[in-house]
Design an enzyme around this catalytic site. Structure first.
Site, PDB file in Angstrom:
ATOM      1  N   GLU A   1       0.769  -1.182   0.017  1.00  0.00           N
ATOM      2  CA  GLU A   1       0.065   0.157  -0.269  1.00  0.00           C
ATOM      3  C   GLU A   1       0.944   1.304  -0.012  1.00  0.00           C
ATOM      4  O   GLU A   1       0.442   2.387  -0.570  1.00  0.00           O
ATOM      5  CB  GLU A   1      -1.111   0.023   1.257  1.00  0.00           C
ATOM      6  CG  GLU A   1      -1.848  -1.175   1.294  1.00  0.00           C
ATOM      7  CD  GLU A   1      -2.803  -0.975   0.196  1.00  0.00           C
ATOM      8  OE1 GLU A   1      -3.327   0.057  -0.148  1.00  0.00           O
ATOM      9  OE2 GLU A   1      -3.246  -2.064  -0.641  1.00  0.00           O
TER      10      GLU A   1
ATOM     11  N   SER B   1     -46.255 -34.207  39.556  1.00  0.00           N
ATOM     12  CA  SER B   1     -45.868 -34.730  41.066  1.00  0.00           C
ATOM     13  C   SER B   1     -44.488 -34.003  41.265  1.00  0.00           C
ATOM     14  O   SER B   1     -44.220 -33.882  42.688  1.00  0.00           O
ATOM     15  CB  SER B   1     -45.574 -36.168  41.280  1.00  0.00           C
ATOM     16  OG  SER B   1     -46.780 -36.894  40.960  1.00  0.00           O
TER      17      SER B   1
END
Length: 834
Positions: A90, A469
């Site tokens: 770059e 239960s």
């Protein structure tokens, strides 16, 4: 003066004029644009978008949330080769120019001139790219380019070169939602920056241009060509030598998508954390780098998920093979391309991979597994696959592969214990597991279903199912507080109750097995889960009393039906609510609030939220007594009262749903969980639930060889829900199994068969290595010998004598009703039957 000298002088003046005009133009342009130029000094404290991370208590990654993948890194930690790769690709002169590459600018201007105004690439330094990405739009305008240059010059004046490069390496888009080099390294290679090879550094350096189109996942040939160009640039700039270049160019690129390395599979909790973070922090929660640390224990969570999945698979196998996912017509000379086309629409679910049967004979079936693997399934690998006929019936056991499969069947396969493949099937039933610390309510493991990928509905917290239960311990606790004892005799006999809503105007509750045991002790009734005894107990103590009392366990009043059906567990509760209620038994009578977020920190590690749970403190004076804990009301003998006796008002710990109880603050500033049950009550109920496991409906748990486990099974009408809730003093766990559409699990699928094995699998691993604890007996609880049939006091010489626990006042009442020795010898028992 010669004409040459004159022309030279004119040229000098013209150059000077041009220079001054250029300077003036630049100055005027800067003056005009200055009001719109940003202050670049804010870049020193810039906050890059970082996704939300959710961690377990021990720091392992559960999930990340956010549109971007980004892992910010400090420039000092970036490898030299990676920095040089980026610079070579770059801006090789980055550390030498003032923010603008004048040669590049001249080239760009010349390009515009010779092309008649066509705008092209080039001329942007790394500084300019940073300026553009933070402050400007990407559109190609002359004004934008000029602003970019001015901002770049300002940046170079305010920031160091390393600071600018660090912004660049963290900010830029690098394809596939990855921003910055660290996120890109993780996504493409599954590595940290320090683990990258030279070739991989060059590949990352190549991604800053056209990252969406030219990357090693989307277009590998072009990406490799671009990588090799970057390596050439590194060689030209003397960043690497020829040997390094040759080796890197020859290296094959092995990039493929790597999702963040999830270390803890807890997607239901992750989603809860995401929603909570958004509620507390707003939309910034997903972009500002917050970290949510949950209360989950990674080991327990892994064990919980495995237990739930295996339990559901075992249940599913008991009910047979429902057939292939699809049937496809394979061409006569099918190729792997045809096979892959057949399986590609199906996703892998919980390790169950799509496959297509390519050939079948008596010995086995050849299958193509998505991804390219071929395997042979022997008859033993599908031995469970008896044909599903109904929820309660199956076909015969297969003896040949052709009894189960045929060519063209699209199926699922999963790895077996030997490492091979076996026929698999995604269970139709679902399950949930919640495991909490009883001393503060911290959720240590949570599973909301078989697969989050398949269903996002969190059954652990969002469902409202009947507990059957497993609800009875709450009712029995109320009965003990009302005056019953574990030795009280209640009649397990048929009962007919007027009910205008029933078809014949009568409600006739029954036991699960349809049998009746006659007069029996309350302890035995709970151990054997007798429904008729529960109904009689509720009728004796009164529905109003029971409902208000049960709110002490954190259950909302409006979830408790105002009828005798409450005794059979017809309330609407979630597994988390059940675990919370059972935690009250496990911790000695305190109501804790389940919580799953321990803390939230920002990107700088500053705590923005910290949990302040209510903790159990047994010795604190603030929690010495239970609110509204009136003395036990003596139970009248010989007959069931027609209506409940008058009671002093109960102060419910929770009349509303899972909200926090009224805060109690200790002297040291801690929030204290309120005491809602007295220790005697807790001890008696816990000892009764220990018997449920030792010799009752939960006896399968004895395989764990522990003496400190208590719990209760639960099954609802038509076997629509199966439950088991159990605990010791360290951990409380609730498991539920059922169908989302309330379909039946099938005959015989009680809580002890469908839910308890999951609980055993999980708790066995969770408690491994921890010694069994002794249930602490309160000082005022006494032991007396009773006759196991009558429940009355007896002597040591009674062959039917057993020991039982009593409160002192209850023992005195029992002593007054017990027979004399002469009566005992004649076995003339005076029953206290309800």
């Amino acid at each position: 003066m010669t004409i040459t000298r004159r022309l030279f002088r004119y040229a000098l003046w013209l150059a000077l004029f041009g220079f001054l005009a250029g300077v003036a133009a630049v100055g005027i342009t800067y003056w005009l644009l200055k009001p719109s130029l940003p202050e670049v000094s804010e870049l020193k404290n810039v906050a890059l978008q970082v996704p939300l991370r959710v961690l377990s208590r021990d720091g392992k990654l559960i999930a990340t949330f956010g549109e971007t993948r980004r892992i910010p890194v400090n420039i000092a930690t970036v490898p030299k080769q990676l920095k040089e790769a980026v610079l070579a690709a770059e801006d090789a002169n980055f550390y030498n120019h003032p923010g603008i590459d004048w040669h590049g600018v001249v080239r760009a201007v010349w390009h515009v001139i010779i092309t008649g105004g066509e705008k092209g690439q080039g001329g942007s330094t790394i500084t300019q790219q940073v300026a553009r990405s933070f402050f400007l739009s990407p559109e190609k305008l002359y004004t934008r380019k000029i602003k970019e240059m001015f901002i770049a010059l300002r940046m170079e004046h305010s920031l160091s070169k390393d600071e600018i490069l660090e912004l660049y390496l963290n900010k830029m888009f690098m394809g596939h939602r990855s921003y910055g080099v660290a996120a890109a390294a993780e996504f493409y290679y599954g590595r940290t920056l320090q683990q990258l090879s030279l070739a991989q550094c060059a590949m990352l350096g190549s991604l800053f241009q056209l990252p969406s189109a030219v990357n090693p996942v989307t277009n590998k040939p072009r990406a490799v060509a671009r990588r090799n160009w970057v390596l050439g640039q590194m060689l030209s700039n003397h960043f690497i030598d020829q040997a390094q270049y040759d080796r890197a160019v020859a290296e094959a690129d092995l990039a493929f998508p790597h999702e963040p390395p999830i270390e803890v599979n807890a997607p239901y909790v992750a989603e809860m954390a995401r929603v909570t973070a958004l509620e507390k922090l707003g939309n910034a929660a997903l972009t500002d780098g917050y970290v949510v640390t949950t209360t989950l224990d990674s080991r327990l969570q892994h064990d919980a998920l495995q237990a739930v999945r295996q339990g559901l698979i075992d249940y599913d196998h008991r009910h047979g093979y429902r057939g292939p996912l699809a049937e496809v017509a394979l061409p006569p000379h099918a190729t792997p391309v045809d096979y892959e086309k057949a399986v590609s629409p199906r996703e892998e679910i919980a390790g169950m991979v799509p496959a297509v049967v390519t050939a079948v004979d008596n010995q086995g079936a050849t299958v193509y597994i998505r991804g390219g693997e071929m395997s042979i399934l022997a008859v033993a690998d599908m031995g469970w696959a008896r044909k599903w006929l109904s929820q309660d019936s199956r076909g015969p056991k297969p003896s040949r592969a052709s009894d189960v499969l045929k060519p063209g069947d699209v199926i699922r396969v999963a790895r077996n214990a030997s490492g091979g493949w076996s026929l698999a099937q995604v269970p139709g039933a679902q399950s949930a597991l919640v495991s909490i610390n009883p001393d503060d309510g911290a959720i240590e493991a949570m599973v909301g279903g078989f697969s989050f990928q398949r269903s996002k509905f969190n059954r652990a917290t969002m469902s409202a199912r009947q507990p059957g239960s497993s609800f009875k311990p709450f009712l029995y606790s109320a009965a003990l507080q009302h005056g019953f004892t574990p030795a009280s005799i209640v009649n397990d006999a048929p009962l007919v109750i007027p009910d205008p809503t029933a078809p014949d105007g009568q409600w006739m509750p029954s036991n699960d097995d349809g049998k009746f045991s006659g007069p029996m002790r309350v302890r035995e009734a709970l151990v054997q889960s007798k429904n008729l005894v529960s109904v009689r107990l509720l009728d004796a103590i009164g529905i109003r009393y029971a409902r208000e009392y049960i709110t002490r366990f954190g259950l909302p009043l409006d979830a408790l039906p105002n009828s005798l059906s409450l005794a059979l567990g017809t309330a609407s509760v979630s597994p988390q609510a059940m675990a919370r209620g059972y935690a009250t038994f496990a911790n000695g009578g305190f109501l804790v609030d389940p919580y799953f977020i321990e803390r939230i920190v920002d990107r700088d590690g500053k705590t923005v939220f910290a949990a302040a749970p209510s903790v159990v403190c047994r010795d604190c004076p603030e929690t010495a007594t239970a609110p509204g804990a009136e003395p036990a009301t003596p139970v009248a003998a010989a007959a069931m009262p027609a209506s409940p006796p008058t009671l002093s008002p109960i102060a419910p710990a929770h009349a509303a749903s899972m909200g926090a109880p009224a805060s109690l603050i200790a002297a040291d500033g801690r929030r204290l969980a309120p005491r809602v049950l007295d220790p005697d009550n807790v001890f008696l109920i816990t000892s009764m639930m220990q018997d449920v496991i030792r010799r009752g409906t939960g006896s399968r748990a004895m395989v764990l060889k522990r003496t400190d486990l208590s719990g209760k099974t639960g099954t609802t009408n038509d076997h629509r829900d199966a439950w088991f809730s159990g605990f010791n003093d360290q951990l409380v766990t609730t498991v539920w199994v059922g169908y989302d559409d309330y379909g039946t699990l099938g005959k015989g699928e009680f809580g002890s068969r469908a839910a308890l094995p999951i609980w055993i699998d999980y708790m066995g691993k969770a408690l491994q290595g921890t010694p069994s604890a002794v249930l602490p007996k309160p000082a005022d609880i006494v032991v007396a010998r009773i006759n196991k049939n009558s429940g009355l006091l007896t002597g040591d010489d009674d062959p039917d004598g057993i020991n039982e626990f009593f409160r002192p006042d209850a023992l005195e009442q029992l002593r007054a009703r017990s027979p004399s020795p002469e009566q005992a010898k004649q076995k003339q028992h005076a029953y206290d039957i309800f």
